[in-house]
Design a protein around this motif. Structure first.
Motif, PDB file in Angstrom:
ATOM      1  N   MET A 196       0.817  -1.218   0.000  1.00  0.00           N
ATOM      2  CA  MET A 196       0.000   0.000   0.000  1.00  0.00           C
ATOM      3  C   MET A 196       0.847   1.263   0.000  1.00  0.00           C
ATOM      4  O   MET A 196       0.525   2.246  -0.659  1.00  0.00           O
ATOM      5  CB  MET A 196      -0.936   0.012   1.211  1.00  0.00           C
ATOM      6  N   SER A 197       1.960   1.251   0.746  1.00  0.00           N
ATOM      7  CA  SER A 197       2.839   2.421   0.801  1.00  0.00           C
ATOM      8  C   SER A 197       4.184   2.021   1.392  1.00  0.00           C
ATOM      9  O   SER A 197       4.293   0.967   2.042  1.00  0.00           O
ATOM     10  CB  SER A 197       2.214   3.526   1.652  1.00  0.00           C
ATOM     11  N   PRO A 198       5.207   2.868   1.230  1.00  0.00           N
ATOM     12  CA  PRO A 198       6.523   2.574   1.815  1.00  0.00           C
ATOM     13  C   PRO A 198       6.506   2.497   3.341  1.00  0.00           C
ATOM     14  O   PRO A 198       7.430   1.962   3.949  1.00  0.00           O
ATOM     15  CB  PRO A 198       7.388   3.745   1.331  1.00  0.00           C
ATOM     16  N   ASP A 199       5.454   3.008   3.966  1.00  0.00           N
ATOM     17  CA  ASP A 199       5.363   2.948   5.431  1.00  0.00           C
ATOM     18  C   ASP A 199       5.277   1.508   5.931  1.00  0.00           C
ATOM     19  O   ASP A 199       5.550   1.244   7.113  1.00  0.00           O
ATOM     20  CB  ASP A 199       4.139   3.732   5.916  1.00  0.00           C
ATOM     21  N   GLU A 200       4.866   0.596   5.078  1.00  0.00           N
ATOM     22  CA  GLU A 200       4.770  -0.810   5.474  1.00  0.00           C
ATOM     23  C   GLU A 200       6.139  -1.453   5.665  1.00  0.00           C
ATOM     24  O   GLU A 200       6.236  -2.515   6.277  1.00  0.00           O
ATOM     25  CB  GLU A 200       4.014  -1.604   4.398  1.00  0.00           C
ATOM     26  N   ILE A 201       7.171  -0.866   5.102  1.00  0.00           N
ATOM     27  CA  ILE A 201       8.504  -1.467   5.140  1.00  0.00           C
ATOM     28  C   ILE A 201       9.111  -1.231   6.522  1.00  0.00           C
ATOM     29  O   ILE A 201       9.450  -0.098   6.885  1.00  0.00           O
ATOM     30  CB  ILE A 201       9.407  -0.879   4.040  1.00  0.00           C
TER      31      ILE A 201
ATOM     32  N   VAL B 238       3.908   2.026 -17.159  1.00  0.00           N
ATOM     33  CA  VAL B 238       5.312   1.692 -17.385  1.00  0.00           C
ATOM     34  C   VAL B 238       6.206   2.923 -17.349  1.00  0.00           C
ATOM     35  O   VAL B 238       7.193   2.975 -16.595  1.00  0.00           O
ATOM     36  CB  VAL B 238       5.478   0.952 -18.737  1.00  0.00           C
ATOM     37  N   ILE B 239       5.913   3.924 -18.157  1.00  0.00           N
ATOM     38  CA  ILE B 239       6.809   5.069 -18.322  1.00  0.00           C
ATOM     39  C   ILE B 239       6.656   6.081 -17.198  1.00  0.00           C
ATOM     40  O   ILE B 239       7.647   6.652 -16.731  1.00  0.00           O
ATOM     41  CB  ILE B 239       6.566   5.745 -19.696  1.00  0.00           C
ATOM     42  N   ARG B 240       5.447   6.303 -16.728  1.00  0.00           N
ATOM     43  CA  ARG B 240       5.212   7.343 -15.710  1.00  0.00           C
ATOM     44  C   ARG B 240       5.424   6.853 -14.282  1.00  0.00           C
ATOM     45  O   ARG B 240       5.482   7.669 -13.361  1.00  0.00           O
ATOM     46  CB  ARG B 240       3.805   7.915 -15.849  1.00  0.00           C
ATOM     47  N   SER B 241       5.498   5.536 -14.109  1.00  0.00           N
ATOM     48  CA  SER B 241       5.658   5.036 -12.731  1.00  0.00           C
ATOM     49  C   SER B 241       6.646   3.884 -12.634  1.00  0.00           C
ATOM     50  O   SER B 241       7.623   3.954 -11.889  1.00  0.00           O
ATOM     51  CB  SER B 241       4.294   4.600 -12.179  1.00  0.00           C
ATOM     52  N   GLY B 242       6.417   2.822 -13.382  1.00  0.00           N
ATOM     53  CA  GLY B 242       7.222   1.614 -13.225  1.00  0.00           C
ATOM     54  C   GLY B 242       8.700   1.820 -13.471  1.00  0.00           C
ATOM     55  O   GLY B 242       9.543   1.464 -12.630  1.00  0.00           O
TER      56      GLY B 242
ATOM     57  N   PHE C 117       8.896  -2.519  -4.954  1.00  0.00           N
ATOM     58  CA  PHE C 117      10.233  -2.591  -5.533  1.00  0.00           C
ATOM     59  C   PHE C 117      11.309  -2.528  -4.452  1.00  0.00           C
ATOM     60  O   PHE C 117      12.298  -3.269  -4.481  1.00  0.00           O
ATOM     61  CB  PHE C 117      10.450  -1.465  -6.542  1.00  0.00           C
ATOM     62  N   ILE C 118      11.121  -1.619  -3.487  1.00  0.00           N
ATOM     63  CA  ILE C 118      12.096  -1.484  -2.397  1.00  0.00           C
ATOM     64  C   ILE C 118      12.171  -2.789  -1.597  1.00  0.00           C
ATOM     65  O   ILE C 118      13.267  -3.275  -1.286  1.00  0.00           O
ATOM     66  CB  ILE C 118      11.724  -0.304  -1.482  1.00  0.00           C
ATOM     67  N   SER C 119      11.019  -3.360  -1.291  1.00  0.00           N
ATOM     68  CA  SER C 119      10.995  -4.603  -0.506  1.00  0.00           C
ATOM     69  C   SER C 119      11.690  -5.733  -1.246  1.00  0.00           C
ATOM     70  O   SER C 119      12.428  -6.522  -0.646  1.00  0.00           O
ATOM     71  CB  SER C 119       9.548  -5.004  -0.197  1.00  0.00           C
TER      72      SER C 119
ATOM     73  N   THR D 157       5.042   9.230  -8.833  1.00  0.00           N
ATOM     74  CA  THR D 157       4.894   7.813  -9.206  1.00  0.00           C
ATOM     75  C   THR D 157       4.018   7.088  -8.192  1.00  0.00           C
ATOM     76  O   THR D 157       3.716   7.613  -7.112  1.00  0.00           O
ATOM     77  CB  THR D 157       6.264   7.117  -9.261  1.00  0.00           C
ATOM     78  N   ASN D 158       3.607   5.886  -8.547  1.00  0.00           N
ATOM     79  CA  ASN D 158       2.774   5.096  -7.649  1.00  0.00           C
ATOM     80  C   ASN D 158       3.619   4.621  -6.467  1.00  0.00           C
ATOM     81  O   ASN D 158       4.570   3.856  -6.632  1.00  0.00           O
ATOM     82  CB  ASN D 158       2.187   3.902  -8.409  1.00  0.00           C
ATOM     83  N   GLN D 159       3.247   5.057  -5.266  1.00  0.00           N
ATOM     84  CA  GLN D 159       4.064   4.775  -4.083  1.00  0.00           C
ATOM     85  C   GLN D 159       3.923   3.337  -3.579  1.00  0.00           C
ATOM     86  O   GLN D 159       4.849   2.803  -2.965  1.00  0.00           O
ATOM     87  CB  GLN D 159       3.720   5.758  -2.969  1.00  0.00           C
TER      88      GLN D 159
END
Length: 556
Positions: A228-233, A302-306, A282-284, A274-276
């Motif tokens: 859902m968000s980077p806060d989950e990491i 793809v281009i605007r986020s991925g 990706f970070i995980s 981008t889509n957080q």
């Protein structure tokens, strides 16, 4: 259930990969014929059968032979259990005598000889892929399982080879067909034979364990959308590749890189926020696999986020001494998207001074097939690897190869099968098969001769004739002669037995074979038919036997 193992000439051979491949994996009429042979006292008569096909698949002009190893494993372990004999007894008509059941209890393939073309060889219609010699009842029982083991194996290997030829040698090809294959056996077999046909890896873990095929795979859209968000990491630290330091907040490092690339003027502001949740995924994944980070970038845009999210994570990994692998595209215009992604990678390498960033690997999937690969090649693209599944492993373009198993000799008497369709007329007698090569190194023609005819010699002129067309003939002066059929199961004959090669050696042989074919024979569109011939002596004998066996009509 583990496969059985058999011992022949002091060597132990494992049973077939699939434990369901037993003497019962056959058609009922093989056992009814075996009983009729036994009842007539013919069951031990020496017979010769050829296994071959009549037409190349997929509208092409070549086929790759595969499945030999599994055939030899079946033959080495061919033995009916008491339970199997009991089942056959119940399945046959009530008139079946006990003596036949005793015969079944005793039979094996110790008196059978198998001659075959090497697995992975490029082959052509009418030329025997296997020749089986032995007691007619026993060899008849082998017909159905051997056809089953060769038909699909050769079809899917050929399909893989065709995909390899269209993609080009530098491209990596991954077999991703497990979930769409026709059951577990179809999936395992496809993984093995696609590897022989030139694919580089599979997603199938079981096939990787069984055959030593390299494995590839990262994550799916479900993994990306599960965040859902980077806060989950929760665990945000990552040690550098050399272990000299630790980044305590990898998430913040990624965000700092994302901000930098957002403001690169050379990218022209092609993306904003981008889509957080995608970034969190990706970070995980990068934290779990910093040395093997490859991201699926088409879950949202793809281009605007991925791609920018991938670049931010890849740059953060680079700061810590790691090198990201690349991206995977699973939808959309693959030619356009791969080209745009490559431009972004090159821009980042140039603007931010990150060596090698422009060479990130781009993998594409999404229901690819031979036609798609050909279209992409013509359009121009930046894809390095293709993941191919459904159309590859199911052989969607053609359901079956159509191998047949025909009696060509019994008790040293040649036999012929006639038909109003000339393509279905068999070529009689025990034969030797040769491949003749020209001065440029390409194979020119395959020729079949009678067993006792002299071998074609290098530099000597030989007449090659079409088996059934009187006017089609040509002289050939070969620069190299290769005998195709080798003894892979000598039975009790005492002949030298060819060893079954390792899977990697079969794959290398297949690739080398394709390189030895003239390009016009293996091209995708309008390929030139390869010539299959017989010697002048065998031609004369075929037509003599044909006239002798065909009934003469009477006009009234």
């Amino acid at each position: 259930m583990e496969a059985k193992a058999s011992q022949n000439a002091g060597r132990v051979m494992d049973g077939p990969t699939n434990p369901m491949v037993t003497p019962l994996l056959t058609d009922l009429y093989q056992f009814t014929m075996a009983y009729a042979y036994w009842k007539a006292g013919k069951h031990n008569e020496r017979a010769v059968f050829d296994l071959y096909f009549r037409k190349n698949p997929f509208g092409g002009e070549f086929t790759v032979f595969a499945g030999l190893e599994e055939c030899i494993k079946l033959i080495a372990n061919f033995k009916l259990t008491e339970e199997e004999v009991s089942f056959i007894h119940k399945s046959l008509p009530g008139s079946c005598e006990e003596g036949f059941l005793n015969y079944l209890r005793e039979i094996d393939c110790s008196d059978v000889e198998v001659y075959a073309i090497s697995e992975g060889t490029v082959v052509f219609p009418k030329v025997p892929l296997l020749r089986l010699e032995g007691p007619v009842a026993v060899v008849q029982l082998l017909e159905t399982p051997v056809l089953n083991l060769v038909n699909f194996a050769s079809l899917v290997t050929t399909n893989a080879a065709r995909h390899r030829l269209v993609a080009g040698r530098p491209k990596m090809l991954f077999e991703f067909g497990l979930r769409r294959a026709q059951g577990p056996d179809g999936a395992i077999g496809a993984s093995k034979y696609c590897y022989i046909g030139g694919f580089d890896a599979t997603s199938n873990v079981a096939a990787g364990r069984l055959f030593g095929i390299p494995l590839r795979g990262t994550h799916s859209h479900a993994f990306v959308s599960s965040f859902m968000s980077p806060d989950e990491i929760l665990e945000r630290s990552l040690c550098s590749s050399d272990g000299s330091n630790t980044c305590e907040d990898f998430v913040t490092l990624v965000h700092s890189w994302l901000s930098k690339i957002q403001w690169l003027k050379s990218l022209g502001g092609i993306f904003g926020e981008t889509n957080q949740s995608e970034l969190a995924a990706f970070i995980s994944y990068a934290l779990a696999f910093p040395n093997n980070f490859l991201a699926l970038v088409d879950t949202y845009d793809v281009i605007r986020s991925g791609v920018p999210n991938f670049c931010a994570v890849a740059l953060a990994l680079s700061d810590l001494g790691y090198r990201a692998v690349g991206i995977r595209l699973d939808s959309g215009d693959l030619a356009y998207l791969s080209s745009e992604a490559r431009k972004i990678f090159h821009t980042i390498e140039k603007e931010l001074g990150v060596p090698g960033f422009g060479k990130m690997i781009i993998t594409a999937s999404n229901d690819l097939n031979e036609e798609t690969l050909d279209a992409l090649r013509k359009q121009g693209h930046e894809v390095d690897c293709f993941g191919i599944g459904t159309y590859l492993v199911t052989c969607y373009a053609q359901a079956a190869l159509g191998c047949v198993f025909k009696l060509v000799e019994i008790n040293n008497q040649p036999r012929i099968k006639l038909s109003e369709d000339v393509s279905k007329v068999s070529i009689p007698c025990k034969k030797r098969c040769y491949r003749l090569y020209g001065k440029e190194g390409y194979s020119l023609v395959d020729i079949m001769t009678g067993e006792n005819e002299p071998c074609p010699k290098v530099g000597e002129r030989i007449l090659c004739r079409h088996p059934f067309s009187e006017s089609k003939r040509a002289y050939v002066v070969p620069k190299r002669v290769e005998e195709l059929l080798k003894c892979y199961w000598p039975g009790k004959s005492g002949k030298v037995r060819e060893e079954l090669p390792a899977l990697q050696d079969i794959r290398d042989h297949c690739i080398k074979q394709l390189e030895q074919m003239r390009p016009d024979h293996i091209r995708r569109l309008n390929p030139t038919p390869y010539k299959v011939s017989v010697s002048a002596k065998l031609y004369d004998f075929i037509h003599f036997l044909w006239l002798n066996e065909a009934p003469v009509g009477e006009l009234q």
